[in-house]
Design a protein around this motif. Structure first.
Motif, PDB file in Angstrom:
ATOM      1  N   ALA A 231       0.836  -1.204   0.000  1.00 15.08           N
ATOM      2  CA  ALA A 231       0.000   0.000   0.000  1.00 15.08           C
ATOM      3  C   ALA A 231       0.868   1.250   0.000  1.00 15.08           C
ATOM      4  O   ALA A 231       0.530   2.262  -0.639  1.00 15.08           O
ATOM      5  CB  ALA A 231      -0.934  -0.009   1.205  1.00 15.08           C
ATOM      6  N   ASP A 232       1.987   1.205   0.716  1.00 12.25           N
ATOM      7  CA  ASP A 232       2.907   2.341   0.732  1.00 12.25           C
ATOM      8  C   ASP A 232       3.503   2.563  -0.655  1.00 12.25           C
ATOM      9  O   ASP A 232       3.653   3.703  -1.118  1.00 12.25           O
ATOM     10  CB  ASP A 232       4.008   2.095   1.757  1.00 12.25           C
ATOM     11  N   TYR A 233       3.838   1.466  -1.338  1.00  8.82           N
ATOM     12  CA  TYR A 233       4.375   1.586  -2.701  1.00  8.82           C
ATOM     13  C   TYR A 233       3.307   2.137  -3.646  1.00  8.82           C
ATOM     14  O   TYR A 233       3.608   2.945  -4.534  1.00  8.82           O
ATOM     15  CB  TYR A 233       4.876   0.230  -3.183  1.00  8.82           C
ATOM     16  N   LEU A 234       2.057   1.724  -3.443  1.00  8.19           N
ATOM     17  CA  LEU A 234       0.958   2.272  -4.231  1.00  8.19           C
ATOM     18  C   LEU A 234       0.800   3.766  -3.973  1.00  8.19           C
ATOM     19  O   LEU A 234       0.613   4.550  -4.916  1.00  8.19           O
ATOM     20  CB  LEU A 234      -0.348   1.541  -3.902  1.00  8.19           C
ATOM     21  N   LEU A 235       0.884   4.166  -2.701  1.00  8.30           N
ATOM     22  CA  LEU A 235       0.772   5.588  -2.354  1.00  8.30           C
ATOM     23  C   LEU A 235       1.866   6.389  -3.050  1.00  8.30           C
ATOM     24  O   LEU A 235       1.611   7.478  -3.579  1.00  8.30           O
ATOM     25  CB  LEU A 235       0.871   5.757  -0.836  1.00  8.30           C
ATOM     26  N   TYR A 236       3.063   5.852  -3.075  1.00  9.72           N
ATOM     27  CA  TYR A 236       4.180   6.504  -3.768  1.00  9.72           C
ATOM     28  C   TYR A 236       3.843   6.763  -5.235  1.00  9.72           C
ATOM     29  O   TYR A 236       4.065   7.869  -5.758  1.00  9.72           O
ATOM     30  CB  TYR A 236       5.427   5.623  -3.630  1.00  9.72           C
ATOM     31  N   HIS A 237       3.260   5.768  -5.896  1.00 12.42           N
ATOM     32  CA  HIS A 237       2.916   5.924  -7.317  1.00 12.42           C
ATOM     33  C   HIS A 237       1.699   6.828  -7.508  1.00 12.42           C
ATOM     34  O   HIS A 237       1.646   7.598  -8.480  1.00 12.42           O
ATOM     35  CB  HIS A 237       2.683   4.560  -7.966  1.00 12.42           C
ATOM     36  N   MET A 238       0.731   6.738  -6.623  1.00 12.61           N
ATOM     37  CA  MET A 238      -0.418   7.639  -6.736  1.00 12.61           C
ATOM     38  C   MET A 238       0.025   9.080  -6.620  1.00 12.61           C
ATOM     39  O   MET A 238      -0.429   9.952  -7.380  1.00 12.61           O
ATOM     40  CB  MET A 238      -1.474   7.305  -5.674  1.00 12.61           C
ATOM     41  N   ASN A 239       0.924   9.359  -5.706  1.00 17.13           N
ATOM     42  CA  ASN A 239       1.420  10.724  -5.537  1.00 17.13           C
ATOM     43  C   ASN A 239       2.213  11.194  -6.755  1.00 17.13           C
ATOM     44  O   ASN A 239       2.189  12.376  -7.103  1.00 17.13           O
ATOM     45  CB  ASN A 239       2.287  10.827  -4.282  1.00 17.13           C
ATOM     46  N   ARG A 240       2.903  10.262  -7.421  1.00 17.03           N
ATOM     47  CA  ARG A 240       3.647  10.624  -8.636  1.00 17.03           C
ATOM     48  C   ARG A 240       2.690  10.999  -9.768  1.00 17.03           C
ATOM     49  O   ARG A 240       3.041  11.787 -10.647  1.00 17.03           O
ATOM     50  CB  ARG A 240       4.522   9.457  -9.083  1.00 17.03           C
ATOM     51  N   ASN A 241       1.480  10.416  -9.740  1.00 15.16           N
ATOM     52  CA  ASN A 241       0.491  10.709 -10.780  1.00 15.16           C
ATOM     53  C   ASN A 241      -0.444  11.842 -10.364  1.00 15.16           C
ATOM     54  O   ASN A 241      -0.580  12.828 -11.079  1.00 15.16           O
ATOM     55  CB  ASN A 241      -0.301   9.445 -11.101  1.00 15.16           C
ATOM     56  N   SER A 242      -1.101  11.711  -9.229  1.00 11.75           N
ATOM     57  CA  SER A 242      -1.972  12.769  -8.706  1.00 11.75           C
ATOM     58  C   SER A 242      -2.393  12.414  -7.287  1.00 11.75           C
ATOM     59  O   SER A 242      -3.006  11.361  -7.061  1.00 11.75           O
ATOM     60  CB  SER A 242      -3.218  12.944  -9.584  1.00 11.75           C
ATOM     61  N   SER A 243      -2.094  13.304  -6.352  1.00  6.52           N
ATOM     62  CA  SER A 243      -2.494  13.063  -4.964  1.00  6.52           C
ATOM     63  C   SER A 243      -4.003  13.187  -4.785  1.00  6.52           C
ATOM     64  O   SER A 243      -4.534  12.853  -3.723  1.00  6.52           O
ATOM     65  CB  SER A 243      -1.767  14.045  -4.025  1.00  6.52           C
ATOM     66  N   ASN A 244      -4.698  13.637  -5.814  1.00  6.28           N
ATOM     67  CA  ASN A 244      -6.165  13.728  -5.748  1.00  6.28           C
ATOM     68  C   ASN A 244      -6.826  12.349  -5.856  1.00  6.28           C
ATOM     69  O   ASN A 244      -8.031  12.226  -5.600  1.00  6.28           O
ATOM     70  CB  ASN A 244      -6.705  14.625  -6.870  1.00  6.28           C
ATOM     71  N   LEU A 294      -8.505   3.711  -8.433  1.00  6.82           N
ATOM     72  CA  LEU A 294      -7.592   4.678  -7.810  1.00  6.82           C
ATOM     73  C   LEU A 294      -6.511   5.102  -8.805  1.00  6.82           C
ATOM     74  O   LEU A 294      -5.340   5.223  -8.469  1.00  6.82           O
ATOM     75  CB  LEU A 294      -6.950   4.078  -6.551  1.00  6.82           C
ATOM     76  N   GLY A 295      -6.951   5.347 -10.002  1.00  7.92           N
ATOM     77  CA  GLY A 295      -6.018   5.784 -11.033  1.00  7.92           C
ATOM     78  C   GLY A 295      -5.645   4.664 -11.982  1.00  7.92           C
ATOM     79  O   GLY A 295      -5.570   3.493 -11.587  1.00  7.92           O
TER      80      GLY A 295
END
Length: 343
Positions: A231-244, A294-295
């Motif tokens: 989940a942390d690795y997913l959060l890292y990638h979501m933030n790279r794309n859009s924190s929204n 989620l993206g």
């Protein structure tokens, strides 16, 4: 006004991660595929669109050489936003894999499925045989082989499921019987048949981040790597794309614990006493992303430089004995880490 949110530039290296998921039925499945090769006319190799480099298994290239190959990047709907950048990446992948043919597919899109069927028909017609054409579908675990087989059968001859599918890898553990996907005709003889196979993992993955990518996409069981780490690795990638992407649960953050606690409160994943169940929330978050909620983005970087640096199959897939030694070393490292933490 607070400081602007700055996402992490890199994800920390996790040397203690397991680097192998090469199971007994993977080895036996690959051996069986090799024994069937003489009766196969075309190999369809499935790779996950979201990890087009990491989901490549050099074992297929070395063990199943000598047959024409069609590479199908599955789950395109989960990684493409139909942008110019997506089109450029797809063009780079086509050039990289030449002379092999390449198609990009969403198994729920009839036009995508028809393109694969048309390729199979053209190949069968060129063979000009009365006995029909035999195809073998291969790929890493959970890249969508069985889903694609079912779609080809439905669109090709209008019949229902022939292969079982599931969210976790390992649903197909043995090579099944041949399944007809195209009726017989003057061009294809008795018709076109497809053989489903179990997913085969690489014996050892030297790059820890590639293991994280494959695990996040579901190529290994969710118990192999801690869900909170994924989940942390997913959060890292979501933030790279859009924190929204996760704005319904939390403001932009690099803190996975804070996000998972917010998800638990929002979705009711609470333990006794109202304590957030972060592991259950992590699994829920991961599954939401896998289903496209989620993206929709790639995890692999697909650039000319990345393709130039793509590792040689011999370096990427060491011998089985080397893989076992490396896996034992990783297990010892994890045990030492746990001992230090406990102390």
């Amino acid at each position: 006004m607070g400081a602007p949110f700055i996402p992490r530039a890199v994800f920390p290296t996790l040397d203690s991660l397991p680097r192998s998921y090469f199971l007994g039925h993977h080895r036996s499945g690959l051996t069986k595929m090799k024994s069937l090769l003489s009766s196969i006319d075309l190999i369809i190799e499935c790779r996950d669109y979201r990890v087009p480099l990491s989901s490549r298994n050099p074992l297929f290239e070395s063990s199943l050489a000598g047959r024409e190959r069609l590479v199908v990047y599955t789950k395109r709907d989960l990684g493409s936003q139909e942008t110019r950048a997506d089109a450029q990446r797809e063009l780079l992948l086509r050039k990289w894999l030449a002379p092999s043919s390449v198609l990009f597919s969403d198994h729920r899109d009839r036009q995508d499925v028809k393109r694969i069927l048309n390729h199979a028909k053209a190949h069968a017609s060129a063979l000009n045989t009365l006995t029909g054409s035999r195809l073998l579908i291969v790929g890493m675990p959970n890249v969508g082989k069985s889903s694609l087989l079912n779609a080809l059968r439905q669109v090709g001859i209008g019949k229902g499921k022939a292969a079982h599918t599931g969210a976790q890898p390992g649903v197909t553990r043995k090579i099944g019987t041949t399944v007809k996907i195209v009726e017989g005709s003057e061009g294809s003889g008795e018709g076109i048949y497809l053989l489903d196979t179990p997913g085969v993992f690489v014996p050892y993955i030297p790059d820890a981040e590639a293991m994280l990518k494959l695990a996040l996409c579901g190529s290994v069981k969710d118990t192999i790597i801690p869900p909170t780490t994924l989940a942390d690795y997913l959060l890292y990638h979501m933030n790279r794309n859009s924190s929204n992407l996760y704005s319904a649960y939390h403001s932009p953050t690099n803190d996975i614990t804070s996000l998972l606690e917010a998800v638990a409160q929002k979705t009711g994943r609470l333990q006794k006493g109202g304590i957030p169940d972060t592991e259950a929330s992590a699994l829920w978050l991961i599954q939401r992303w896998r289903n496209g909620h989620l993206g929709r983005f790639m995890l692999d970087e697909v650039t000319e430089e990345a393709l130039r640096n793509a590792q040689d199959p011999k370096e990427f897939a060491p011998s089985f004995s080397q893989a076992k030694r490396a896996d034992k070393d990783a297990k010892r490292a994890r045990s030492r880490s746990m001992s230090v933490t406990a102390a």
